[in-house]
Design an enzyme around this catalytic site. Sequence first.
Site, PDB file in Angstrom:
ATOM      1  N   GLU A   1       0.889  -1.104  -0.057  1.00 38.55           N
ATOM      2  CA  GLU A   1       0.097  -0.014  -0.002  1.00 38.55           C
ATOM      3  C   GLU A   1       0.686   1.241  -0.015  1.00 38.55           C
ATOM      4  OE1 GLU A   1      -3.537   2.176   2.523  1.00 38.55           O
ATOM      5  OE2 GLU A   1      -3.338  -0.069   2.661  1.00 38.55           O
TER       6      GLU A   1
ATOM      7  N   LYS B   1      -7.924  -0.390  11.054  1.00 36.00           N
ATOM      8  CA  LYS B   1      -7.438  -0.655   9.837  1.00 36.00           C
ATOM      9  C   LYS B   1      -6.059  -0.029   9.739  1.00 36.00           C
ATOM     10  CE  LYS B   1      -6.478  -1.032   5.274  1.00 36.00           C
ATOM     11  NZ  LYS B   1      -5.964   0.028   4.285  1.00 36.00           N
TER      12      LYS B   1
ATOM     13  N   ASP C   1       3.098 -14.212  11.853  1.00 37.29           N
ATOM     14  CA  ASP C   1       1.959 -14.748  11.723  1.00 37.29           C
ATOM     15  C   ASP C   1       0.851 -13.622  11.767  1.00 37.29           C
ATOM     16  OD1 ASP C   1      -0.686 -15.794  11.169  1.00 37.29           O
ATOM     17  OD2 ASP C   1      -0.329 -17.406  12.369  1.00 37.29           O
TER      18      ASP C   1
ATOM     19  N   HIS D   1      -3.127  10.093  -0.910  1.00 40.32           N
ATOM     20  CA  HIS D   1      -2.761   9.022  -1.702  1.00 40.32           C
ATOM     21  C   HIS D   1      -2.494   9.560  -3.002  1.00 40.32           C
ATOM     22  CE1 HIS D   1      -3.298   5.627   1.109  1.00 40.32           C
ATOM     23  NE2 HIS D   1      -4.304   6.479   1.491  1.00 40.32           N
TER      24      HIS D   1
END
Length: 448
Positions: free
Chosen positions: A107, A285, A301, A399
């Site tokens: 990302e 998130k 993990d 972004h």
Amino acid sequence: MSAGRSRFTCHRALCRPTRSEAGAHMVNSRIPGLKNLTIEQRRETVVRNSPLSTEDLTAWDPATGLTLDAADHMVENVVGVLGIPLGFAANFTINGRDVLVPMATEEPSVIAAASNAARIARASGGFFTSSTAPLMRAQIQLVDVADPAAARVRILEARDELIAAANEQDPMLIQLGGGVRDIEVHLVDAPGQTYVVLHLIVDVRDAMGANAVNTMAEAIAERAAQIGQGRPLLRILSNKADLRLARARAVFAADELGGTEIVDDIVHSAALAVVDPYRAATHNKGATNGITAVVLATGNDTRAVEAGFHSHAVRDGRYTALTRFEKDADGNLVASLEVPMAVGLVGGATKVHPAAQRAVKMLDITTATELAEIIVAVGLAQNVAGLRVLATEGVQRGHMGLHARNVAVTAGATGKEIDRVSARMVAEKAIRAERAAEILAEVRRGQS
């Protein structure tokens, strides 16, 4: 469970990192202008500011990193390997120690955002972390128990016997100071019956712990069933690692963030995430953007860590934000995060994946606790950076530049063409594949 020196001094269940002892590799994580450096220059920067050598960096090269043969020994039905960009976050000072943090993510803007937040926190001393002992749970489910309440008491009466039997499964863990610390017995009501569920609470030291606790649960399941007078079914760890917590906090100066109004708006934005699950999902998130990138880079993990994170976010019955944002008496932003962090330095991909091995070496750590605390600090930085963007320019503008570059590359742009095509799309606010192709054609015809 890792060998070698440690910068940790432990008091009871709490471990705190200390500064590197004299003679250790000195790191300066404050590296302005990183985005303007070539890949080779960045690599040289990493070698100067971490324990890595130039030779170590070959583990991160597509041609010399994870081989097909090595991959074939890691998972089933191997046909190839998937490359993920690996960069590093700069500017991090954690408990007085500078560190370059490896991050693996696809990302755009994640690494830059974490680095920027770390730069702001640096002026106030950086991030301060702490953690609990590395305790994991294994569950043993007993079904068809006629007298669940009495079975619970019988199992607790046999506590010492069951703990001793479980500890026999891993003498090395015991030798290193780990092992079963306690047993809990839960009565879980389900349609048709009440399950008796035994929890083994195990100090797993520097392991993630899944193999250790699963082996222990398997070993004592039959005996626990005899005592409880039921049938053993599940015997497996829980990824709700609510006893294995890592914490980070930092202060972000108001003037560096854009002023007191920005601090107020960040606090308001975070407050919505605390009370509104729809906002909390995206808010959390934001933190896991940073957390997962470091977990992945170090071969740990990611699914286990994210499961622990999100189960902790709903521990009070309603999904909520895990980071907390406040304004201190001087008007600065104070941010903190406490989250389960089940990561290890022994076993799994961390030990067999060459890229993960170099990532751990880059961090200059010797305990899983150190790794957990670094990861949480990065997650906190990521969350702060995200909320700052939302409280100021909005997420799309932040972004836009990086996304435009990706679109330009997809359209076939190379070298300096990428900058020219992406700059045009940003200026036109038209970041689309077809527009990138049109601009690229014009560039190649010499029209722009």
